[in-house]
Design a protein around this motif. Structure first.
Motif, PDB file in Angstrom:
ATOM      1  N   PHE A 181      -5.372  14.593  -6.675  1.00 22.59           N
ATOM      2  CA  PHE A 181      -5.943  13.525  -6.947  1.00 22.59           C
ATOM      3  C   PHE A 181      -6.891  13.611  -8.579  1.00 22.59           C
ATOM      4  O   PHE A 181      -6.891  12.962  -9.400  1.00 22.59           O
ATOM      5  CB  PHE A 181      -6.898  12.622  -6.078  1.00 22.59           C
TER       6      PHE A 181
ATOM      7  N   LEU B 276       4.382  11.963   0.536  1.00 21.26           N
ATOM      8  CA  LEU B 276       2.948  11.998  -0.380  1.00 21.26           C
ATOM      9  C   LEU B 276       2.955  13.209  -1.193  1.00 21.26           C
ATOM     10  O   LEU B 276       2.595  13.472  -2.277  1.00 21.26           O
ATOM     11  CB  LEU B 276       1.732  11.764   0.601  1.00 21.26           C
TER      12      LEU B 276
ATOM     13  N   ASN C 206       4.425   9.675   7.002  1.00 23.47           N
ATOM     14  CA  ASN C 206       4.168  11.244   7.338  1.00 23.47           C
ATOM     15  C   ASN C 206       5.318  11.987   7.504  1.00 23.47           C
ATOM     16  O   ASN C 206       5.054  13.099   8.189  1.00 23.47           O
ATOM     17  CB  ASN C 206       2.935  11.151   8.345  1.00 23.47           C
TER      18      ASN C 206
ATOM     19  N   TYR D  96      -4.936  17.525  -1.439  1.00 19.56           N
ATOM     20  CA  TYR D  96      -4.623  16.397  -1.803  1.00 19.56           C
ATOM     21  C   TYR D  96      -6.040  16.178  -2.837  1.00 19.56           C
ATOM     22  O   TYR D  96      -5.990  15.251  -3.660  1.00 19.56           O
ATOM     23  CB  TYR D  96      -4.806  15.331  -0.883  1.00 19.56           C
TER      24      TYR D  96
ATOM     25  N   MET E  89       1.997   7.426  -4.890  1.00 22.37           N
ATOM     26  CA  MET E  89       1.194   7.934  -4.016  1.00 22.37           C
ATOM     27  C   MET E  89      -0.049   6.618  -3.465  1.00 22.37           C
ATOM     28  O   MET E  89      -0.103   6.756  -2.215  1.00 22.37           O
ATOM     29  CB  MET E  89       0.328   8.641  -4.866  1.00 22.37           C
ATOM     30  N   GLN E  90       0.162   5.710  -4.400  1.00 21.91           N
ATOM     31  CA  GLN E  90      -0.865   4.668  -4.005  1.00 21.91           C
ATOM     32  C   GLN E  90       0.049   3.927  -2.875  1.00 21.91           C
ATOM     33  O   GLN E  90      -0.631   3.580  -1.739  1.00 21.91           O
ATOM     34  CB  GLN E  90      -1.235   3.626  -5.040  1.00 21.91           C
TER      35      GLN E  90
ATOM     36  N   LYS F 111      -6.702  18.225   3.142  1.00 20.13           N
ATOM     37  CA  LYS F 111      -7.649  17.815   2.555  1.00 20.13           C
ATOM     38  C   LYS F 111      -8.029  18.466   1.048  1.00 20.13           C
ATOM     39  O   LYS F 111      -7.932  17.764   0.083  1.00 20.13           O
ATOM     40  CB  LYS F 111      -9.027  17.602   3.433  1.00 20.13           C
TER      41      LYS F 111
ATOM     42  N   LEU G  62      -0.218   5.893   0.433  1.00 15.71           N
ATOM     43  CA  LEU G  62      -1.582   5.925   1.058  1.00 15.71           C
ATOM     44  C   LEU G  62      -1.897   4.595   1.817  1.00 15.71           C
ATOM     45  O   LEU G  62      -2.403   4.471   2.936  1.00 15.71           O
ATOM     46  CB  LEU G  62      -2.681   6.139  -0.073  1.00 15.71           C
ATOM     47  N   GLU G  63      -1.495   3.425   1.074  1.00 12.80           N
ATOM     48  CA  GLU G  63      -1.430   2.217   1.862  1.00 12.80           C
ATOM     49  C   GLU G  63      -0.393   1.909   2.892  1.00 12.80           C
ATOM     50  O   GLU G  63      -1.173   1.099   3.723  1.00 12.80           O
ATOM     51  CB  GLU G  63      -1.374   1.047   0.630  1.00 12.80           C
TER      52      GLU G  63
ATOM     53  N   ALA H  37      -0.200   7.202   4.874  1.00 18.87           N
ATOM     54  CA  ALA H  37       0.069   8.442   4.620  1.00 18.87           C
ATOM     55  C   ALA H  37      -1.350   9.239   4.835  1.00 18.87           C
ATOM     56  O   ALA H  37      -2.452   8.959   4.507  1.00 18.87           O
ATOM     57  CB  ALA H  37       0.482   8.889   3.459  1.00 18.87           C
ATOM     58  N   ASP H  38      -1.077  10.679   5.698  1.00 19.02           N
ATOM     59  CA  ASP H  38      -2.319  11.185   6.209  1.00 19.02           C
ATOM     60  C   ASP H  38      -2.585  12.264   5.205  1.00 19.02           C
ATOM     61  O   ASP H  38      -1.760  12.982   4.789  1.00 19.02           O
ATOM     62  CB  ASP H  38      -1.970  11.743   7.561  1.00 19.02           C
ATOM     63  N   THR H  39      -3.742  12.411   4.681  1.00 15.93           N
ATOM     64  CA  THR H  39      -4.309  13.205   3.474  1.00 15.93           C
ATOM     65  C   THR H  39      -5.179  14.422   4.420  1.00 15.93           C
ATOM     66  O   THR H  39      -5.653  15.464   3.711  1.00 15.93           O
ATOM     67  CB  THR H  39      -5.002  12.592   2.528  1.00 15.93           C
TER      68      THR H  39
END
Length: 111
Positions: free
Chosen positions: A59, A26, A16, A55, A38-39, A52, A42-43, A46-48
């Motif tokens: 996607f 991200l 982040n 992001y 991106m995956q 919101k 996120l794993e 990373a804060d979406t």
């Protein structure tokens, strides 16, 4: 092998962190529709939640659909400005919302 994985996880950078332009990894991976990165981000946590709507639209856009003319135009303008993108956009005779769009402000949605 599991122990090695745990050790390596402790040394990963913060997903982040923001660069000078206030964009996270991200955001930049999303800009390039890099599904794998991106995956991974996120794993890694990373804060979406901060952006919101943005992001969610990323996607949706990154599902192998063609990009909009608006987005492609933004890419062409940014490419033509090269390393002078931020100062160049500031000098363009455009309304402020359009300048923010060109500078990848992570608000709203992608087209």
């Amino acid at each position: 092998m599991k122990a090695l994985h745990c050790v390596s996880q402790k040394h990963l950078p913060d997903p982040n962190l923001q660069e000078e332009d206030h964009k996270t990894a991200l955001h930049k991976a999303a800009w390039n529709c890099d599904h794998v990165l991106m995956q991974m981000l996120l794993e890694a946590g990373a804060d979406t939640r901060r952006h919101k709507d943005f992001y969610d639209s990323v996607f949706a856009v990154c599902t192998n659909t063609p990009r909009s003319l608006l987005h492609l135009t933004r890419c062409a303008i940014r490419a033509s400005l090269g390393g002078f993108c931020h100062s160049g956009v500031a000098q363009l005779p455009l309304p402020s919302p359009m300048k923010k769009y060109l500078l990848l402000e992570p608000e709203g949605i992608l087209y």
